[in-house]
Design an enzyme around this catalytic site. Sequence first.
Site, short mmCIF file in Angstrom:
data_model
loop_
_atom_site.label_atom_id
_atom_site.label_comp_id
_atom_site.label_asym_id
_atom_site.label_seq_id
_atom_site.Cartn_x
_atom_site.Cartn_y
_atom_site.Cartn_z
N ASP A 37 -45.29 10.87 -3.34
CA ASP A 37 -44.34 11.51 -2.41
C ASP A 37 -43.51 10.50 -1.64
O ASP A 37 -43.05 10.77 -0.53
CB ASP A 37 -45.10 12.44 -1.46
CG ASP A 37 -46.17 11.68 -0.68
OD1 ASP A 37 -46.38 10.47 -0.97
OD2 ASP A 37 -46.78 12.27 0.22
N HIS A 238 -28.02 -13.30 -12.30
CA HIS A 238 -28.51 -12.14 -11.55
C HIS A 238 -29.90 -12.38 -10.98
O HIS A 238 -30.74 -11.47 -10.97
CB HIS A 238 -28.50 -10.88 -12.43
CG HIS A 238 -27.11 -10.38 -12.70
ND1 HIS A 238 -26.80 -9.51 -13.72
CD2 HIS A 238 -25.93 -10.65 -12.10
CE1 HIS A 238 -25.51 -9.26 -13.73
NE2 HIS A 238 -24.95 -9.95 -12.75
N ASP A 255 -25.51 -14.77 -2.70
CA ASP A 255 -24.53 -13.73 -3.02
C ASP A 255 -25.03 -12.47 -2.34
O ASP A 255 -25.98 -11.83 -2.82
CB ASP A 255 -24.45 -13.56 -4.55
CG ASP A 255 -23.37 -12.57 -4.96
OD1 ASP A 255 -22.89 -11.81 -4.10
OD2 ASP A 255 -23.01 -12.56 -6.16
N ASP A 266 -18.84 -8.24 -0.49
CA ASP A 266 -19.45 -9.02 -1.57
C ASP A 266 -19.06 -10.49 -1.39
O ASP A 266 -17.94 -10.89 -1.72
CB ASP A 266 -18.90 -8.46 -2.90
CG ASP A 266 -19.53 -9.11 -4.12
OD1 ASP A 266 -20.47 -9.91 -3.96
OD2 ASP A 266 -19.07 -8.80 -5.25
N HIS A 345 -18.78 -15.85 -16.43
CA HIS A 345 -18.40 -14.51 -15.97
C HIS A 345 -16.92 -14.49 -15.62
O HIS A 345 -16.24 -15.51 -15.68
CB HIS A 345 -19.26 -14.08 -14.78
CG HIS A 345 -19.24 -15.04 -13.61
ND1 HIS A 345 -18.22 -15.07 -12.69
CD2 HIS A 345 -20.11 -16.01 -13.23
CE1 HIS A 345 -18.48 -16.00 -11.78
NE2 HIS A 345 -19.62 -16.60 -12.09
N HIS A 349 -13.54 -8.55 -9.75
CA HIS A 349 -13.75 -7.13 -10.03
C HIS A 349 -13.19 -6.36 -8.85
O HIS A 349 -13.04 -6.90 -7.74
CB HIS A 349 -15.23 -6.81 -10.28
CG HIS A 349 -16.15 -7.26 -9.17
ND1 HIS A 349 -16.32 -6.55 -7.99
CD2 HIS A 349 -16.95 -8.35 -9.06
CE1 HIS A 349 -17.20 -7.19 -7.22
NE2 HIS A 349 -17.58 -8.30 -7.83
N HIS A 356 -18.94 -2.99 -7.49
CA HIS A 356 -18.09 -3.04 -8.70
C HIS A 356 -17.39 -1.69 -8.72
O HIS A 356 -17.90 -0.72 -9.27
CB HIS A 356 -18.93 -3.25 -9.96
CG HIS A 356 -19.58 -4.61 -9.99
ND1 HIS A 356 -20.56 -4.94 -10.88
CD2 HIS A 356 -19.38 -5.72 -9.22
CE1 HIS A 356 -20.95 -6.20 -10.65
NE2 HIS A 356 -20.24 -6.68 -9.65
N GLU A 380 -14.17 -14.97 -7.42
CA GLU A 380 -15.49 -15.60 -7.44
C GLU A 380 -15.74 -16.53 -8.63
O GLU A 380 -16.63 -16.28 -9.43
CB GLU A 380 -16.57 -14.52 -7.40
CG GLU A 380 -16.39 -13.39 -8.41
CD GLU A 380 -17.52 -12.36 -8.31
OE1 GLU A 380 -18.69 -12.77 -8.41
OE2 GLU A 380 -17.23 -11.16 -8.16
N TYR A 384 -21.93 -23.54 -13.52
CA TYR A 384 -23.39 -23.48 -13.59
C TYR A 384 -23.88 -24.48 -14.62
O TYR A 384 -23.59 -24.35 -15.82
CB TYR A 384 -23.84 -22.05 -13.97
CG TYR A 384 -23.18 -21.00 -13.11
CD1 TYR A 384 -23.74 -20.61 -11.88
CD2 TYR A 384 -21.95 -20.42 -13.48
CE1 TYR A 384 -23.12 -19.68 -11.07
CE2 TYR A 384 -21.32 -19.49 -12.68
CZ TYR A 384 -21.90 -19.12 -11.47
OH TYR A 384 -21.27 -18.19 -10.66
N ARG A 401 -21.16 -20.96 -6.87
CA ARG A 401 -20.14 -19.90 -6.91
C ARG A 401 -19.63 -19.73 -5.49
O ARG A 401 -20.39 -19.87 -4.53
CB ARG A 401 -20.75 -18.57 -7.42
CG ARG A 401 -19.79 -17.39 -7.39
CD ARG A 401 -20.22 -16.20 -8.25
NE ARG A 401 -21.41 -15.51 -7.77
CZ ARG A 401 -22.60 -15.63 -8.31
NH1 ARG A 401 -22.79 -16.39 -9.37
NH2 ARG A 401 -23.63 -14.97 -7.79
N GLU A 403 -17.30 -16.89 -3.40
CA GLU A 403 -16.73 -15.55 -3.58
C GLU A 403 -16.19 -14.99 -2.27
O GLU A 403 -16.91 -14.93 -1.27
CB GLU A 403 -17.82 -14.61 -4.12
CG GLU A 403 -17.37 -13.15 -4.24
CD GLU A 403 -18.40 -12.25 -4.88
OE1 GLU A 403 -19.61 -12.54 -4.77
OE2 GLU A 403 -18.00 -11.25 -5.51
N1 GLY Z 1 -22.59 -9.44 -6.20
C1 GLY Z 1 -22.15 -8.93 -7.43
C2 GLY Z 1 -20.95 -9.61 -7.89
O1 GLY Z 1 -20.56 -10.62 -7.32
O2 GLY Z 1 -20.29 -9.17 -8.76
MN MN Z 2 -18.59 -9.93 -6.92
MN MN Z 3 -21.17 -11.19 -5.36
#
Ligand code: GLY
Ligand code: MN
Ligand code: MN
Length: 434
Positions: A37, A238, A255, A266, A345, A349, A356, A380, A384, A401, A403
């Site tokens: 529950d 991730h 992040d 973000d 990547h 986005h 996203h 971003e 790496y 990174r 961003e």
């Molecule tokens: N935190 C997810 C991205 O940067 O896309």
């Molecule tokens: Mn992002």
């Molecule tokens: Mn991010």
Amino acid sequence: MQIKLKTFKQRRKNLANLIKGGIAIIRSGSEKTRSNDTFYPYRSNSYFEYFSGFPEPDSILVIMAKPLKSIIFSKTKNPEKEIWDGYIYGPEKACIDFNLDEGLPIQEFDKFLKDILITEENIYLLDEDVELRSKLSHIALSIKGSARSRLQKKNQISSLNYYADQLRIIKSKEEIDCIRKACSISSSAHRYVMENIHNDSNEFQIDARLNYIFSMQGAQAEAYKSIVASGNNACTLHYIKNNSKLNKGDLVLIDAGCEYNHYASDITRTFPIGGSFSAPQRDVYEIVLAAQKKAIDQVKKNNRFDDPHKSAVEVLSQGLIDLKVLKKSISEIVEKKLYAKFFMHRTSHWMGMDVHDVGNYFTANSGSAVLSDGQVLTIEPGLYFADNASVPKAFRGIGIRIEDDVLVSGKEAEILTSDCPKEISALESIIGKS
Ligand code: GLY
Ligand code: MN
Ligand code: MN
């Protein structure tokens, strides 16, 4: 910083104008059981929230386009349950308080579906709502069996996303205010971590600091699970375990962004745990920062969505040559995507109610989407070098990174996360200084 009631009504009107006729059905979603529950925290479906603002799970919004009429199906009142789980509006109060046209008990929804299959030709559903789609098919089949002549000859089920996304992709002033607030809280959270990191020995303490500031400043949730990745963990894109010991000589990539009144932020920052960059860390950081700035310069009305990415790739590729990681010409690195081994990547986005967010990345015939005022996207880039990568030894185990969240606004984009330090001098002057 809240979306006004009249805005939800205007959004329903805008949708009705787009679909012209027919009927749109959007479900809020239900609480998800964790086990027995206990439940995961409820967060409404973003489309449902966008068009209704109604906070209860197990609700359904119906928008009839012509003439415009909006119906909410919701839970009926239940005094005993309300003692445990809190107030339930009930359909009548839901209708009045949320400025809708009719409120009906959720138990009546299946009967309603049967009726609309007979009266409505065009039905708009969310692409992801396969359950409702299948339910409609089953009901249609059963009606066919019993009352063939009364069924609409060509019930057409169409994508609601196609129309709703055209509205959601352009953010209004009210929406931008919510995003701005989310960005401001997240910037504070990153700064708080920077100032206090000398007191921390594990990634989970940083995670806790982020959530502390999110909650203390009124955010309702993380917009996504925070990534707190020290050292080589940063090369797992991730990474969310957030449970490694911190080493003073490493960088940490964070992040993290909160959600404020259903709008996301973000932010990624990468900085030295011990307070100052080593020479190799600095060399890589300067390249990523230069790529990020160059990409942000490309965020302007009428440019393409891809333009920031192209700029970032150019700077990163030249950087890989300068670092002696790649020994090819810049054109070969770009054309053959040799950089992708270290930058795997995309640069951007859309961002909005979801981190996203919805919105096309391509136009139907002519390539990458054209940027318009009121769109919000992330910038971003990263590099790496995993600890087993074939790169000079000094760079192994470095993942960086940077961003920011950026609003398209004429020729000069607005950086919504500019309160969060990213220059090397700014970082070195704040880290561990609480
Ligand atoms: N935190 C997810 C991205 O940067 O896309
Ligand atoms: Mn992002
Ligand atoms: Mn991010």
